[in-house]
Scaffold this motif. Structure first.
Motif, PDB file in Angstrom:
ATOM      1  N   MET A 174     -22.990  -3.840  -8.822  1.00 46.89           N
ATOM      2  CA  MET A 174     -23.433  -5.204  -8.553  1.00 46.89           C
ATOM      3  C   MET A 174     -22.551  -5.885  -7.507  1.00 46.89           C
ATOM      4  SD  MET A 174     -24.706  -7.062 -12.036  1.00 46.89           S
ATOM      5  CE  MET A 174     -26.391  -6.831 -12.638  1.00 46.89           C
ATOM      6  N   LYS A 175     -21.279  -5.549  -7.488  1.00 45.81           N
ATOM      7  CA  LYS A 175     -20.386  -6.122  -6.469  1.00 45.81           C
ATOM      8  C   LYS A 175     -20.891  -5.778  -5.066  1.00 45.81           C
ATOM      9  CE  LYS A 175     -15.994  -6.306  -8.999  1.00 45.81           C
ATOM     10  NZ  LYS A 175     -14.610  -5.783  -9.086  1.00 45.81           N
ATOM     11  N   ILE A 176     -21.354  -4.535  -4.898  1.00 44.28           N
ATOM     12  CA  ILE A 176     -21.843  -4.091  -3.588  1.00 44.28           C
ATOM     13  C   ILE A 176     -23.110  -4.844  -3.202  1.00 44.28           C
ATOM     14  CG2 ILE A 176     -22.802  -2.119  -2.338  1.00 44.28           C
ATOM     15  CD1 ILE A 176     -20.883  -0.356  -3.987  1.00 44.28           C
ATOM     16  N   ILE A 177     -24.028  -5.011  -4.159  1.00 42.85           N
ATOM     17  CA  ILE A 177     -25.258  -5.763  -3.898  1.00 42.85           C
ATOM     18  C   ILE A 177     -24.914  -7.196  -3.511  1.00 42.85           C
ATOM     19  CG2 ILE A 177     -27.382  -6.678  -4.925  1.00 42.85           C
ATOM     20  CD1 ILE A 177     -27.433  -4.213  -6.747  1.00 42.85           C
ATOM     21  N   TYR A 178     -24.020  -7.781  -4.286  1.00 43.56           N
ATOM     22  CA  TYR A 178     -23.640  -9.180  -4.066  1.00 43.56           C
ATOM     23  C   TYR A 178     -22.957  -9.358  -2.712  1.00 43.56           C
ATOM     24  CZ  TYR A 178     -21.861 -13.850  -5.218  1.00 43.56           C
ATOM     25  OH  TYR A 178     -21.591 -15.200  -5.234  1.00 43.56           O
ATOM     26  N   GLN A 179     -22.069  -8.433  -2.370  1.00 44.83           N
ATOM     27  CA  GLN A 179     -21.362  -8.505  -1.089  1.00 44.83           C
ATOM     28  C   GLN A 179     -22.354  -8.407   0.070  1.00 44.83           C
ATOM     29  OE1 GLN A 179     -17.704  -8.706  -0.199  1.00 44.83           O
ATOM     30  NE2 GLN A 179     -18.996  -9.375   1.510  1.00 44.83           N
ATOM     31  N   ASN A 180     -23.294  -7.446  -0.028  1.00 50.99           N
ATOM     32  CA  ASN A 180     -24.298  -7.291   1.024  1.00 50.99           C
ATOM     33  C   ASN A 180     -25.164  -8.537   1.161  1.00 50.99           C
ATOM     34  OD1 ASN A 180     -24.761  -3.779   0.242  1.00 50.99           O
ATOM     35  ND2 ASN A 180     -23.543  -4.695   1.863  1.00 50.99           N
ATOM     36  N   LEU A 181     -25.452  -9.175   0.045  1.00 49.11           N
ATOM     37  CA  LEU A 181     -26.256 -10.396   0.069  1.00 49.11           C
ATOM     38  C   LEU A 181     -25.524 -11.508   0.815  1.00 49.11           C
ATOM     39  CD1 LEU A 181     -28.964 -11.510  -1.043  1.00 49.11           C
ATOM     40  CD2 LEU A 181     -27.702 -12.289  -3.054  1.00 49.11           C
ATOM     41  N   LEU A 182     -24.253 -11.695   0.491  1.00 50.83           N
ATOM     42  CA  LEU A 182     -23.453 -12.714   1.171  1.00 50.83           C
ATOM     43  C   LEU A 182     -23.313 -12.406   2.667  1.00 50.83           C
ATOM     44  CD1 LEU A 182     -20.513 -13.373  -1.343  1.00 50.83           C
ATOM     45  CD2 LEU A 182     -22.612 -14.685  -1.048  1.00 50.83           C
ATOM     46  N   ASP A 183     -23.135 -11.122   2.975  1.00 43.83           N
ATOM     47  CA  ASP A 183     -22.972 -10.729   4.378  1.00 43.83           C
ATOM     48  C   ASP A 183     -24.213 -11.057   5.202  1.00 43.83           C
ATOM     49  OD1 ASP A 183     -20.450  -9.802   3.842  1.00 43.83           O
ATOM     50  OD2 ASP A 183     -21.018  -7.674   3.752  1.00 43.83           O
ATOM     51  N   VAL A 184     -25.377 -10.773   4.639  1.00 42.71           N
ATOM     52  CA  VAL A 184     -26.625 -11.039   5.366  1.00 42.71           C
ATOM     53  C   VAL A 184     -26.803 -12.527   5.618  1.00 42.71           C
ATOM     54  CG1 VAL A 184     -29.144 -11.022   5.172  1.00 42.71           C
ATOM     55  CG2 VAL A 184     -27.845  -8.955   4.703  1.00 42.71           C
ATOM     56  N   TYR A 185     -26.531 -13.331   4.612  1.00 43.03           N
ATOM     57  CA  TYR A 185     -26.680 -14.774   4.793  1.00 43.03           C
ATOM     58  C   TYR A 185     -25.638 -15.335   5.763  1.00 43.03           C
ATOM     59  CZ  TYR A 185     -30.526 -15.714   1.628  1.00 43.03           C
ATOM     60  OH  TYR A 185     -31.782 -15.785   1.060  1.00 43.03           O
ATOM     61  N   ASN A 186     -24.447 -14.759   5.756  1.00 40.80           N
ATOM     62  CA  ASN A 186     -23.445 -15.176   6.752  1.00 40.80           C
ATOM     63  C   ASN A 186     -23.926 -14.836   8.165  1.00 40.80           C
ATOM     64  OD1 ASN A 186     -21.628 -16.209   4.892  1.00 40.80           O
ATOM     65  ND2 ASN A 186     -20.544 -14.268   4.643  1.00 40.80           N
ATOM     66  N   GLU A 187     -24.548 -13.672   8.290  1.00 38.29           N
ATOM     67  CA  GLU A 187     -25.101 -13.250   9.583  1.00 38.29           C
ATOM     68  C   GLU A 187     -26.211 -14.199  10.033  1.00 38.29           C
ATOM     69  OE1 GLU A 187     -27.943  -9.618  11.154  1.00 38.29           O
ATOM     70  OE2 GLU A 187     -26.515  -9.198   9.536  1.00 38.29           O
ATOM     71  N   ILE A 188     -27.053 -14.606   9.077  1.00 39.98           N
ATOM     72  CA  ILE A 188     -28.142 -15.534   9.408  1.00 39.98           C
ATOM     73  C   ILE A 188     -27.579 -16.886   9.838  1.00 39.98           C
ATOM     74  CG2 ILE A 188     -30.141 -16.772   8.482  1.00 39.98           C
ATOM     75  CD1 ILE A 188     -30.550 -14.404   6.555  1.00 39.98           C
ATOM     76  N   GLU A 189     -26.550 -17.344   9.134  1.00 41.09           N
ATOM     77  CA  GLU A 189     -25.931 -18.622   9.497  1.00 41.09           C
ATOM     78  C   GLU A 189     -25.414 -18.600  10.932  1.00 41.09           C
ATOM     79  OE1 GLU A 189     -23.694 -21.191   6.529  1.00 41.09           O
ATOM     80  OE2 GLU A 189     -23.496 -19.216   5.607  1.00 41.09           O
ATOM     81  N   LYS A 190     -24.785 -17.502  11.318  1.00 39.89           N
ATOM     82  CA  LYS A 190     -24.269 -17.383  12.676  1.00 39.89           C
ATOM     83  C   LYS A 190     -25.412 -17.372  13.688  1.00 39.89           C
ATOM     84  CE  LYS A 190     -20.103 -14.827  11.346  1.00 39.89           C
ATOM     85  NZ  LYS A 190     -19.372 -13.523  11.437  1.00 39.89           N
ATOM     86  N   GLU A 191     -26.502 -16.709  13.333  1.00 36.67           N
ATOM     87  CA  GLU A 191     -27.670 -16.653  14.220  1.00 36.67           C
ATOM     88  C   GLU A 191     -28.256 -18.038  14.435  1.00 36.67           C
ATOM     89  OE1 GLU A 191     -30.126 -14.886  16.733  1.00 36.67           O
ATOM     90  OE2 GLU A 191     -29.082 -13.477  15.403  1.00 36.67           O
ATOM     91  N   LEU A 192     -28.353 -18.805  13.342  1.00 33.63           N
ATOM     92  CA  LEU A 192     -28.956 -20.132  13.430  1.00 33.63           C
ATOM     93  C   LEU A 192     -27.998 -21.180  13.995  1.00 33.63           C
ATOM     94  CD1 LEU A 192     -31.003 -20.331  10.096  1.00 33.63           C
ATOM     95  CD2 LEU A 192     -31.740 -19.575  12.353  1.00 33.63           C
ATOM     96  N   ALA A 193     -26.716 -20.848  14.046  1.00 34.25           N
ATOM     97  CA  ALA A 193     -25.742 -21.798  14.601  1.00 34.25           C
ATOM     98  C   ALA A 193     -26.042 -22.095  16.061  1.00 34.25           C
ATOM     99  CB  ALA A 193     -24.327 -21.234  14.459  1.00 34.25           C
ATOM    100  N   ASN A 194     -26.693 -21.137  16.741  1.00 26.82           N
ATOM    101  CA  ASN A 194     -27.064 -21.351  18.135  1.00 26.82           C
ATOM    102  C   ASN A 194     -28.063 -22.492  18.283  1.00 26.82           C
ATOM    103  OD1 ASN A 194     -25.483 -19.132  18.909  1.00 26.82           O
ATOM    104  ND2 ASN A 194     -27.168 -17.713  18.520  1.00 26.82           N
TER     105      ASN A 194
END
Length: 429
Positions: free
Chosen positions: A220-240
């Motif tokens: 579950m830690k791996i699933i959770y980490q991947n989930l946070l990583d994807v949303y962090n990536e989306i945040e950076k994308e939308l920051a533009n």
């Protein structure tokens, strides 16, 4: 020249989608006109377009085996199986280009442009899928969670059914990654995690930071980490676009726990309660919200606030999707130890057979489709433009397509595999 082709000839996709499904209605209106010339038909019957349509569908199904024109037979069969409301634009476009090419009276210039447009956009889609595949290969989830359905390409196809245009590339990639992780989380809740593990995971979702994963089991830690990583990536994308704050609307829709509690408590809810819970647990509140991320200035904060009110058009989409999934996959999911479905709920509450429950639920789905179509025209376009309503419509269309003849997402080595090849692999020659 490349961009010019994509932008200028994109409307051809919609033209082919529309024309391909218009065959039946043109016959209906012709029949109606013929009936009006007959004195032995009552006027109210002549004006009953819905009744004539049903009659016409029956008559066409009767004569289909007798048609010598195989191309016409294929076109009519497709229009009967996938009417306008059910069709995925890219799939129907590919089919109709083939139909049109076989027509001796086709316009060669129009046909060439349609093929060029389809193939150029397919090239873009291939590049996107290649990018997403590289992301997928870096994930540890598949190795650490062997129980999950590893359906990356199917997730991308799902997203492609929602947004196919070149200008929605960012949104498409975002939606694919979230859809893929959503499927993994769904399997974790439904068939694998214990009640204690799921409680911890739900609490971690509520806290939404990496420190919340400390008490989770390793998988579950791996699933959770991947989930946070994807949303962090989306945040950076939308920051533009100065819109990274919109990501929180998607995060807030991750609600699964009630359904898990029903399963572990061995409780079969009433149908009304099940459908109410099916709104968040279908995952479509999350997907609908995510499908607006990356859509630029059109997707305003007001639009996301509107989604949080659970408007009727979104509720209808969620329930249609929840019940379609139940009809086509509930038996297999029960074998996997999945949660109760709408079929079981309806059978127990009303004391009917599985076949009777299926018939009733299909009627419920049909009624919610009417609600969805009606609400599409009721929404004030000054507040919510049509372009923001179409992802909701398209999400529902994809569900109809995926669950038309079975659970093609879970068991994709069937007609869906061939369809994906036509849309993402094989260019039109």
């Amino acid at each position: 020249m490349k961009n010019f082709g994509l932008i200028t000839f994109m409307p051809l996709l919609c033209v082919f989608d529309y024309l391909g499904n218009k065959v039946i209605m043109s016959h209906v209106m012709h029949l109606r006109s013929s009936l009006m010339t007959k004195q032995n038909f009552k006027e109210e019957l002549v004006n009953d377009v819905q009744g004539i349509t049903k009659f016409h569908h029956y008559s066409i199904e009767t004569i289909l085996p007798k048609l010598s024109n195989s191309q016409l037979a294929q076109q009519i069969t497709n229009a009967l199986k996938f009417p306008i409301k059910d069709g995925i634009v890219r799939v129907e476009t590919r089919k109709y280009i083939s139909f049109y090419q076989q027509n001796q009276n086709h316009n060669q210039v129009l046909l060439n442009f349609a093929k060029l447009d389809f193939n150029m956009l397919q090239t873009l889609h291939k590049k996107e899928l290649s990018h997403i595949t590289r992301w997928w290969k870096e994930l540890e989830i598949v190795n650490t969670s062997p129980y999950v359905r590893d359906r990356l390409v199917e997730a991308y196809f799902w997203s492609l059914g929602v947004h196919f245009e070149p200008q929605t590339s960012v949104t498409r990639k975002i939606l694919t990654k979230i859809s893929f992780l959503l499927s993994i989380i769904d399997d974790t809740y439904d068939i694998y995690g214990t009640i204690d593990e799921l409680t911890l995971f739900t609490e971690a979702i509520d806290r939404w930071n990496i420190n919340a994963s400390e008490e989770l089991p390793s998988y579950m830690k791996i699933i959770y980490q991947n989930l946070l990583d994807v949303y962090n990536e989306i945040e950076k994308e939308l920051a533009n676009e100065n819109k990274s704050f919109l990501v929180n609307y998607s995060i807030n829709e991750m609600i699964y726990f009630q359904e898990a509690k029903w399963y572990y408590g061995k409780k079969v809810p009433k149908m009304e309660q099940y459908m109410k819970n099916g709104i968040p647990t279908s995952g479509y509140l999350l997907l609908a919200t995510t499908s607006l991320l990356g859509m630029g200035e059109t997707a305003t904060k007001d639009a996301f606030d509107w989604l949080t009110t659970e408007p009727p058009i979104l509720v209808a989409s969620c329930i249609i999707t929840r019940l379609l999934n139940d009809l086509l996959s509930h038996e297999e999911e029960q074998k996997r130890g999945d949660v109760v479905s709408g079929v079981e709920c309806y059978m127990k509450e009303y004391g009917v057979t599985k076949e009777e429950a299926h018939t009733k639920i299909r009627k419920i789905i049909e009624n919610y489709w009417k609600d969805l179509n009606a609400e599409y025209f009721k929404v004030d376009v000054a507040i919510i433009p049509r372009v923001l309503l179409m992802p909701i419509i398209n999400l529902t269309r994809v569900s109809e397509f995926i669950y038309k003849d079975g659970d093609a997402y879970t068991f994709s080595k069937n007609n869906l595999k061939d369809t994906i090849s036509e849309i993402l692999v094989d260019p039109i020659i």
